[in-house]
Design an enzyme around this catalytic site. Structure first.
Site, short mmCIF file in Angstrom:
data_model
loop_
_atom_site.label_atom_id
_atom_site.label_comp_id
_atom_site.label_asym_id
_atom_site.label_seq_id
_atom_site.Cartn_x
_atom_site.Cartn_y
_atom_site.Cartn_z
N ASN A 9 4.26 4.07 0.32
CA ASN A 9 5.34 3.22 -0.20
C ASN A 9 5.23 3.21 -1.72
O ASN A 9 4.33 2.59 -2.28
CB ASN A 9 5.19 1.80 0.37
CG ASN A 9 6.23 0.85 -0.20
OD1 ASN A 9 7.18 1.27 -0.86
ND2 ASN A 9 6.05 -0.43 0.06
N TRP A 10 6.15 3.91 -2.36
CA TRP A 10 6.07 4.04 -3.82
C TRP A 10 6.61 2.83 -4.56
O TRP A 10 6.56 2.78 -5.79
CB TRP A 10 6.82 5.32 -4.27
CG TRP A 10 6.20 6.59 -3.77
CD1 TRP A 10 4.99 6.73 -3.13
CD2 TRP A 10 6.75 7.91 -3.86
NE1 TRP A 10 4.76 8.06 -2.83
CE2 TRP A 10 5.83 8.80 -3.27
CE3 TRP A 10 7.93 8.42 -4.39
CZ2 TRP A 10 6.05 10.17 -3.19
CZ3 TRP A 10 8.17 9.79 -4.31
CH2 TRP A 10 7.23 10.65 -3.72
N LYS A 11 7.19 1.91 -3.82
CA LYS A 11 7.71 0.67 -4.42
C LYS A 11 8.61 1.01 -5.62
O LYS A 11 9.35 1.99 -5.56
CB LYS A 11 6.57 -0.29 -4.76
CG LYS A 11 5.66 -0.52 -3.54
CD LYS A 11 4.66 -1.63 -3.69
CE LYS A 11 3.84 -1.76 -2.42
NZ LYS A 11 2.91 -2.89 -2.42
N HIS A 95 9.08 -6.06 4.34
CA HIS A 95 7.89 -5.97 3.49
C HIS A 95 7.65 -7.34 2.83
O HIS A 95 8.59 -8.02 2.44
CB HIS A 95 8.06 -4.88 2.42
CG HIS A 95 6.77 -4.57 1.73
ND1 HIS A 95 6.25 -5.39 0.75
CD2 HIS A 95 5.88 -3.57 1.90
CE1 HIS A 95 5.09 -4.88 0.34
NE2 HIS A 95 4.85 -3.78 1.01
N GLU A 97 6.77 -8.20 0.01
CA GLU A 97 7.34 -8.40 -1.33
C GLU A 97 8.80 -8.80 -1.24
O GLU A 97 9.30 -9.56 -2.07
CB GLU A 97 7.13 -7.12 -2.17
CG GLU A 97 5.67 -7.01 -2.61
CD GLU A 97 5.16 -5.60 -2.82
OE1 GLU A 97 5.97 -4.66 -2.93
OE2 GLU A 97 3.93 -5.44 -2.84
N GLU A 167 0.16 -5.92 7.24
CA GLU A 167 -0.27 -5.93 5.84
C GLU A 167 -0.59 -7.36 5.43
O GLU A 167 0.32 -8.13 5.10
CB GLU A 167 0.86 -5.42 4.94
CG GLU A 167 1.31 -4.01 5.25
CD GLU A 167 2.02 -3.39 4.06
OE1 GLU A 167 1.54 -2.36 3.59
OE2 GLU A 167 3.02 -3.96 3.59
N GLY A 173 -2.25 -4.72 -3.06
CA GLY A 173 -2.36 -4.52 -4.50
C GLY A 173 -3.48 -5.31 -5.15
O GLY A 173 -3.57 -5.38 -6.37
N SER A 212 -4.36 -2.29 0.07
CA SER A 212 -5.45 -1.68 -0.69
C SER A 212 -6.18 -0.57 0.08
O SER A 212 -7.39 -0.43 -0.01
CB SER A 212 -6.44 -2.74 -1.18
OG SER A 212 -5.79 -3.65 -2.06
N GLY A 233 0.26 1.72 -0.62
CA GLY A 233 1.02 1.48 -1.84
C GLY A 233 0.44 2.27 -3.00
O GLY A 233 0.66 3.47 -3.15
N GLY A 234 -0.32 1.58 -3.84
CA GLY A 234 -0.82 2.16 -5.09
C GLY A 234 -1.45 3.54 -4.93
O GLY A 234 -1.18 4.45 -5.73
O1 LIG Z 1 3.52 -1.09 1.36
C1 LIG Z 1 2.36 -1.00 0.97
C2 LIG Z 1 1.55 -2.17 0.80
O2 LIG Z 1 2.22 -3.18 0.15
C3 LIG Z 1 0.16 -1.92 0.31
O3 LIG Z 1 0.12 -1.77 -1.08
P1 LIG Z 1 -1.29 -1.39 -1.78
O4 LIG Z 1 -1.82 -0.20 -1.03
O5 LIG Z 1 -0.96 -1.11 -3.19
O6 LIG Z 1 -2.18 -2.59 -1.57
#
Ligand SMILES: O=C[C@H](O)COP(=O)(O)O
Length: 251
Positions: A9-11, A95, A97, A167, A173, A212, A233-234
């Protein structure tokens, strides 16, 4: 036997140039044939990413869709049908967020889930508790409530063509990954909850862990019986790291 899925997920990250570079680097990574790999770029990059991964096995998903399927006067919205039209095959719904920043409710998320499936997309239903909810002993109750918003409304069979991503909000994050035992505990209880409605659907349902995930912790997480891959994510913004996470989901 469930096929593992690793989804990046590149957000709201990336530019035309950086995404092209990221995909070029990802193309040099060995991705295991037994693992499904998906990327979820920002909306404006979906088509370009789709074109760049067209010759690979990587599939493309969107990070959100509108509650309404039919076209209409909804400025700024993108329907699941439009996402399917440009080649998406999956979409994230709920999600954390979006739950937190866009005030998305369980009922809105259920409508997005319906729209996604009606358009032929696989919804990835994201669920998870906050730190306060975990500390209050409410983690499972919160996750079950988020799942039941879809399950009770639509019935268990819709999960035959869906993915759940657990999650924990406190792990997203933050660098604070859930321990494999903490994650497995919730994953097992999610599967048991689905199994109480249909053992067959529960058996085939892919439940991803997100929060994470890194190359350094992926193998231990993915070794758990009820963790079928990750929503990353990151770490998905780094091709080497993401490639290693995909390999950790393989045999
Ligand atoms: O969609 C992915 C998640 O929000 C996890 O993000 P993260 O791997 O940066 O903690």
């Amino acid at each position: 036997m469930r096929r593992p899925l690793v989804a990046g997920n590149w957000k709201m990250h990336g530019t035309c140039a950086s995404i092209k570079l990221l995909l070029n680097e990802l193309a040099t990574q060995v991705l295991p044939a037994e693992v499904d790999v998906a990327v979820f770029p920002g909306l404006v990059y979906l088509q370009a990413v789709g074109a760049q991964v067209a010759q690979s096995d990587i599939v493309v998903g969107a990070q959100d869709c509108a509650v309404q399927l039919e076209e209409g006067a909804l400025t700024g919205e993108t329907s699941a049908l439009q996402l399917a039209d440009i080649g998406c095959s999956m979409v994230l719904v709920g999600h954390s967020e979006r739950r937190q920043l866009q005030d998305e409710t369980d009922s809105v998320i259920c409508r997005k889930f319906i729209a996604a499936q009606a358009a032929g997309l696989t919804p990835v239903l994201c669920v998870g508790e906050t730190l306060a909810e975990r500390e209050a002993g409410q983690a499972l109750a919160v996750v079950q409530r988020q799942i039941d918003a879809v399950l009770v409304e639509l019935g268990v069979d819709v999960f035959a063509k869906a993915v759940i991503a657990y999650e924990p909000v406190w792990a997203i994050g933050s660098g604070l990954t859930a321990t494999p035992e903490q994650a497995q505990d919730i994953h097992a209880q999610i599967r048991a909850h689905i199994a109480s409605h249909s053992a067959g659907v529960a058996q085939g349902l892919r439940i991803l862990y997100g929060g994470s995930v890194k190359a350094a912790n992926a193998a231990e997480l993915f070794a758990q019986a009820d963790i079928d891959g990750g929503l990353v994510g990151g770490a998905s913004l780094n091709a080497k790291e993401f490639g290693a996470i995909c390999r950790a989901a393989g045999n």
